[in-house]
Design an enzyme around this catalytic site. Sequence first.
Site, PDB file in Angstrom:
ATOM      1  N   HIS A  88       0.812  -1.215   0.000  1.00  0.00           N
ATOM      2  CA  HIS A  88       0.000   0.000   0.000  1.00  0.00           C
ATOM      3  C   HIS A  88       0.847   1.267   0.000  1.00  0.00           C
ATOM      4  O   HIS A  88       0.343   2.344  -0.302  1.00  0.00           O
ATOM      5  CB  HIS A  88      -1.072  -0.021   1.107  1.00  0.00           C
ATOM      6  CG  HIS A  88      -0.584   0.309   2.490  1.00  0.00           C
ATOM      7  ND1 HIS A  88      -0.285  -0.656   3.436  1.00  0.00           N
ATOM      8  CD2 HIS A  88      -0.364   1.486   3.105  1.00  0.00           C
ATOM      9  CE1 HIS A  88       0.087  -0.070   4.556  1.00  0.00           C
ATOM     10  NE2 HIS A  88       0.041   1.232   4.392  1.00  0.00           N
ATOM     11  N   ASP A 224       1.287  -7.712   2.410  1.00  0.00           N
ATOM     12  CA  ASP A 224       1.341  -6.277   2.081  1.00  0.00           C
ATOM     13  C   ASP A 224       2.784  -5.797   1.877  1.00  0.00           C
ATOM     14  O   ASP A 224       3.322  -5.065   2.691  1.00  0.00           O
ATOM     15  CB  ASP A 224       0.666  -5.491   3.221  1.00  0.00           C
ATOM     16  CG  ASP A 224       0.337  -4.058   2.813  1.00  0.00           C
ATOM     17  OD1 ASP A 224       0.888  -3.582   1.800  1.00  0.00           O
ATOM     18  OD2 ASP A 224      -0.456  -3.406   3.523  1.00  0.00           O
ATOM     19  N   SER A 656       4.080   2.283   8.367  1.00  0.00           N
ATOM     20  CA  SER A 656       3.858   1.304   7.316  1.00  0.00           C
ATOM     21  C   SER A 656       5.159   1.085   6.569  1.00  0.00           C
ATOM     22  O   SER A 656       5.828   2.046   6.196  1.00  0.00           O
ATOM     23  CB  SER A 656       2.795   1.799   6.343  1.00  0.00           C
ATOM     24  OG  SER A 656       1.544   1.484   6.831  1.00  0.00           O
TER      25      SER A 656
HETATM   26  N1  ARG Z   1      -4.734   0.635   7.705  1.00  0.00           N
HETATM   27  C1  ARG Z   1      -3.464   0.659   7.041  1.00  0.00           C
HETATM   28  C2  ARG Z   1      -2.812   2.028   7.204  1.00  0.00           C
HETATM   29  O1  ARG Z   1      -3.319   2.973   7.646  1.00  0.00           O
HETATM   30  C3  ARG Z   1      -3.507   0.190   5.629  1.00  0.00           C
HETATM   31  C4  ARG Z   1      -4.202   1.081   4.648  1.00  0.00           C
HETATM   32  C5  ARG Z   1      -4.208   0.589   3.230  1.00  0.00           C
HETATM   33  N2  ARG Z   1      -5.127  -0.528   3.027  1.00  0.00           N
HETATM   34  C6  ARG Z   1      -6.457  -0.400   2.772  1.00  0.00           C
HETATM   35  N3  ARG Z   1      -7.182  -1.484   2.650  1.00  0.00           N
HETATM   36  N4  ARG Z   1      -7.052   0.752   2.619  1.00  0.00           N
HETATM   37  O2  ARG Z   1      -2.715   2.949   6.620  1.00  0.00           O
HETATM   38  N1  GLU Z   2      -1.208   1.432   7.544  1.00  0.00           N
HETATM   39  C1  GLU Z   2      -0.559   2.473   8.311  1.00  0.00           C
HETATM   40  C2  GLU Z   2       0.397   3.304   7.480  1.00  0.00           C
HETATM   41  O1  GLU Z   2       0.151   3.488   6.310  1.00  0.00           O
HETATM   42  C3  GLU Z   2       0.116   1.861   9.481  1.00  0.00           C
HETATM   43  C4  GLU Z   2      -0.916   1.443  10.409  1.00  0.00           C
HETATM   44  C5  GLU Z   2      -0.958   2.315  11.617  1.00  0.00           C
HETATM   45  O2  GLU Z   2      -1.544   3.404  11.579  1.00  0.00           O
HETATM   46  O3  GLU Z   2      -0.377   1.857  12.585  1.00  0.00           O
HETATM   47  O4  GLU Z   2       1.331   3.873   7.966  1.00  0.00           O
END
Ligand code: ARG
Ligand code: GLU
Length: 721
Positions: A88, A224, A656
């Site tokens: 991502h 990921d 991330s």
């Molecule tokens: N929650 C994770 C982070 O903040 C992954 C986000 C990307 N994935 C998604 N399914 N939207 O950013």
């Molecule tokens: N998916 C998050 C990012 O893009 C990391 C998840 C979190 O917030 O800990 O940095």
Amino acid sequence: MLQRIVKPLLLLVLLTLVQRTYATEGMWLPQLLSNLNEKEMKGMGMKINASDIYNINKGSLKDAIVSFGGFCTAEVISSQGLLLTNHHCGYDAIQKHSSLQNNYLENGFWAKTAAEELPNPSLTATFIVRIDDVTKSALLDVKPGMSERERQSAIDKRLNDIKQTAKKEAWQEIMIKPFFEGNQYFLFVTETYKDVRLVGAPPSSIGKFGSDTDNWVWPRHTGDFSMFRIYAGKDGRPATYDKDNVPLQPKYFLPISLKGVKPDDFTMVLGFPGRTTEYLPSEGVKQTVQVLDAAKVDMRDVALKIMDGYMRKDEQIKIQYATKYASTANYWKKWMGEMQGIKQSNGIGKKLQYEAEYQKLLLTNPTWKQQYSGVLDSLNAQYRQIQPYAAARDYYSELVRNVELFAAGDRLINFLNDVHEKGEGQYESLRQQFLESMQPFYQNYNARLDHDICASLLEIYATGVPKEFTGNEFAQIRAESNNDSRILADKLYASSGLTSMDKLKAFVQQPYNTVVAQMWKDPATRLVIAMRKGFVDNISKPLSDLQSNINNLQRTYMQAQMDVMGNKKRFYPDANSTLRVTYGKVDGYSPRDAIHYDFYTYLDGVMEKYIPGDYEFDVPAKLIDLYKKKDYGRYGVNGRMPVCFIASNHTTGGNSGSPALNAYGHLVGLNFDRTWEGTMSDINYDPAICRNIMVDIRYVLFIVDKYAGCTRLIDEMKLVN
Ligand code: ARG
Ligand code: GLU
């Protein structure tokens, strides 16, 4: 028999004892570990020294970590500058190289040779060379009684001097950032590489498996990850893209362990966490979750439901809105988790308790009493005062963010302002630029869907924000539509010149003055201007005055907490996108009564979730095949393929792509998310339920090696056992 009972009992007692001796909360500064954390880290099982993590005299772990494009973290995993980060995080780059013929997002991409690695003009990788404490010189001219503005300008002048005179090489940069709400300043010498090429990415059905349904969720089964490579000029220094650039030979790169992890194993995560607010007063926490999160969630709830309704009925809309949906859903879901987590862990009650203790201790010391009495109360009072303005700001920004017509209106107004500033002679060329920049916007735009979102969100905005804030012009426009948001939306979309690319072209085809005159009349821009005016006239000034008071008090309160509570609590600075180290242990958790989550997931779980043809849960045929044959090579364990695991490392957005390292500093996982119940760790870290989610490095290698057959990448890595 007795032995058997006594042993586990003893172990339990020992475990609880051990658990009390360490804390997993904290995002620590790498250069301060030897003083603050090393002992505890070793007590938790770390086998290396703090000087192996941060060292300015020899290659150390920090030399393998980069800020990836400023929004994620990545790490160097070979002597040839190979970078590992999340799928991502690489998503934009992968998408930009994708077309219908070569759909790398859907099918994955693997450069079979160095020549096939794909350049990404705007992507950067930034190393941290050195970190210095410059607090003393930064604050040299700060005098008691200065206003916030005076204070800031005194500091800015000093920072400028410090930057000019700091020691650095010609190709390096200097960045200075405030820590502990401006009580401390640190200087960073950085090296930014500008030629970062795409090397490999799995198909989305692996790299984004589970998509939004599984986002922020454990148990998780997402691979990921994606891979890039840093290229440098022939001299090894940062250089913009050139086909003759060479792979970077890094100061350090991470060895990779195939051993995996067990419960209670020490892990640490190095990376660039973006923003946390751990030292808010109780009113601040309350406001964040009960008012601001709640308002934003309400708005996005509606927007997402409408998007989803259209996307399910129309294949074209599904493609157009997939990315928008995902980005809107990401924080919507995070905020809900945060609201629930604070409630469940009694986050506000705990803050109140902490504040009571602080207030009591404060009185025991005359100096503290003199310096800090009343600070916390004033801060809480200021939070109460700012609340309606902060809520109005969030309603406003969510409205403008989620109604695309308003975003288009904003962009038109900005373009016309730009012409106004640069002179009408520039109109022709700026118009061309503007139209070009709007092309992708309309490619992914559906006016009917947007109309429905607009009607609903306008209603929430009009009822959620007091009339004194939204202003007379907004009231006037609403009155013209009987104060009925749907009628207003109907009018907007029926007659605005901004609902399609063709209409926009016709709109701006006219002479500059005509376009400006029309801008005042077009119902969409007219409304955008009215709302902006309401915001500027009634919200932004009090908001920024109150915010400035809050910043001032928050800074004093921060110092006060460190002085008064210093014996009870170890303080680490809030995240601010600078390099941090966090450490914890591999551990499951129990979010609710009778539920316990295990710490590991396996490929079996991917197959359990498999829904053929589904856009979130499809599984590629080749992966199914490998699963059936249990063809896991050296990456499987006892006939199973590990996929993800969790631990109590304190991470946030920006982490991330961060590496998860074991006790020896070897790479064992790749951080990519947190568990839903624990997303409140940005405000209130609770070791019982806050967990970060990582892909097991063996799953990454298995996909690269067995699934993609890209063995040249495995060959350049250093695998240790
Ligand atoms: N929650 C994770 C982070 O903040 C992954 C986000 C990307 N994935 C998604 N399914 N939207 O950013
Ligand atoms: N998916 C998050 C990012 O893009 C990391 C998840 C979190 O917030 O800990 O940095």
